[in-house]
Motif scaffolding. Sequence first.
Motif, short mmCIF file in Angstrom:
data_model
loop_
_atom_site.label_atom_id
_atom_site.label_comp_id
_atom_site.label_asym_id
_atom_site.label_seq_id
_atom_site.Cartn_x
_atom_site.Cartn_y
_atom_site.Cartn_z
N GLY A 77 11.85 16.79 5.66
CA GLY A 77 11.97 15.33 5.76
C GLY A 77 10.93 14.52 5.02
O GLY A 77 11.04 13.31 4.94
N LEU A 78 9.90 15.16 4.49
CA LEU A 78 8.88 14.43 3.73
C LEU A 78 8.83 14.94 2.29
O LEU A 78 9.05 16.12 2.04
CB LEU A 78 7.49 14.61 4.35
N GLN A 79 8.52 14.04 1.39
CA GLN A 79 8.31 14.38 -0.01
C GLN A 79 6.80 14.38 -0.24
O GLN A 79 6.16 13.34 -0.15
CB GLN A 79 8.99 13.35 -0.90
N TYR A 80 6.23 15.56 -0.47
CA TYR A 80 4.79 15.69 -0.73
C TYR A 80 4.59 15.55 -2.23
O TYR A 80 5.03 16.39 -3.02
CB TYR A 80 4.27 17.03 -0.24
N CYS A 81 3.90 14.49 -2.64
CA CYS A 81 3.69 14.18 -4.05
C CYS A 81 2.25 14.52 -4.42
O CYS A 81 1.31 13.93 -3.89
CB CYS A 81 3.98 12.70 -4.32
N PHE A 82 2.09 15.45 -5.35
CA PHE A 82 0.77 15.92 -5.78
C PHE A 82 0.37 15.17 -7.05
O PHE A 82 1.10 15.14 -8.03
CB PHE A 82 0.82 17.42 -6.05
N SER A 83 -0.81 14.55 -7.00
CA SER A 83 -1.26 13.73 -8.13
C SER A 83 -2.34 14.44 -8.92
O SER A 83 -3.00 15.35 -8.43
CB SER A 83 -1.80 12.38 -7.64
N LYS A 84 -2.52 14.00 -10.14
CA LYS A 84 -3.55 14.57 -11.02
C LYS A 84 -4.95 14.18 -10.57
O LYS A 84 -5.91 14.80 -10.99
CB LYS A 84 -3.30 14.13 -12.46
N SER A 85 -5.08 13.18 -9.71
CA SER A 85 -6.40 12.75 -9.26
C SER A 85 -6.90 13.55 -8.05
O SER A 85 -7.97 13.28 -7.53
CB SER A 85 -6.38 11.26 -8.89
N GLY A 86 -6.12 14.53 -7.59
CA GLY A 86 -6.56 15.34 -6.47
C GLY A 86 -6.15 14.80 -5.11
O GLY A 86 -6.83 15.03 -4.12
N HIS A 87 -5.06 14.08 -5.06
CA HIS A 87 -4.54 13.56 -3.80
C HIS A 87 -3.10 14.03 -3.61
O HIS A 87 -2.38 14.25 -4.58
CB HIS A 87 -4.57 12.03 -3.78
N VAL A 88 -2.72 14.14 -2.35
CA VAL A 88 -1.34 14.44 -2.00
C VAL A 88 -0.85 13.31 -1.12
O VAL A 88 -1.53 12.91 -0.17
CB VAL A 88 -1.22 15.78 -1.23
N TYR A 89 0.32 12.77 -1.45
CA TYR A 89 0.89 11.66 -0.71
C TYR A 89 2.18 12.12 -0.06
O TYR A 89 3.07 12.64 -0.73
CB TYR A 89 1.17 10.48 -1.64
N ALA A 90 2.28 11.94 1.26
CA ALA A 90 3.52 12.22 1.97
C ALA A 90 4.36 10.96 1.95
O ALA A 90 3.92 9.90 2.39
CB ALA A 90 3.22 12.65 3.40
N MET A 91 5.57 11.07 1.41
CA MET A 91 6.46 9.93 1.27
C MET A 91 7.75 10.19 2.04
O MET A 91 8.22 11.32 2.09
CB MET A 91 6.79 9.69 -0.20
N VAL A 92 8.29 9.15 2.64
CA VAL A 92 9.54 9.24 3.39
C VAL A 92 10.61 8.48 2.61
O VAL A 92 10.41 7.31 2.25
CB VAL A 92 9.39 8.59 4.79
N GLY A 93 11.71 9.15 2.33
CA GLY A 93 12.80 8.52 1.61
C GLY A 93 13.46 7.43 2.43
O GLY A 93 13.40 7.43 3.66
N THR A 94 14.08 6.49 1.76
CA THR A 94 14.79 5.39 2.42
C THR A 94 16.22 5.34 1.90
O THR A 94 16.58 6.05 0.97
CB THR A 94 14.10 4.04 2.15
N GLU A 95 17.00 4.49 2.50
CA GLU A 95 18.40 4.34 2.10
C GLU A 95 18.55 3.26 1.02
O GLU A 95 17.69 2.41 0.84
CB GLU A 95 19.24 3.93 3.32
N PHE A 96 19.64 3.31 0.32
CA PHE A 96 20.06 2.29 -0.62
C PHE A 96 19.09 2.05 -1.77
O PHE A 96 18.96 0.95 -2.27
CB PHE A 96 20.33 0.96 0.11
#
Length: 129
Positions: A77-96
């Motif tokens: 249910g989460l999209q873990y986005c790995f960045s080049k700056s050394g951070h990981v962001y957990a993102m939740v998808g939305t509709e439309f």
Amino acid sequence: MKTRWIISLVLATAFCAGIAFWWWYNPPYIVEIRHVALNGAVTYEMQRYEDWNHVANIRGLRKHTRDRIYHSIYADGLQYCFSKSGHVYAMVGTEFGLPSLFDREWNWSGEPHDFPYFDYSKTSPHVGP
């Protein structure tokens, strides 16, 4: 007549420069789905970049950060986005096609497959049971 050609050329050049900047600022990244078998074995299924709503992820991240993503793993249910700056962001998808929602951030510069907090999906307030 000559003025129209010059204006057309300037507009076309600006349009191409805008597309090139967007491509440089938001390059395509790897998208995978993380699967955990009953015996605990973890596998990653590679996805086609075009099949995922990466624009919503990028828009959601831009509300929080300007980092560039190089790898993304969908897990429970989460999209873990790995960045080049050394951070990981957990993102939740939305509709439309709305921008994704920022859920949480971690400092992590290791291999995305070794990220130790994929189990956060099970406790996130944005992910249903």
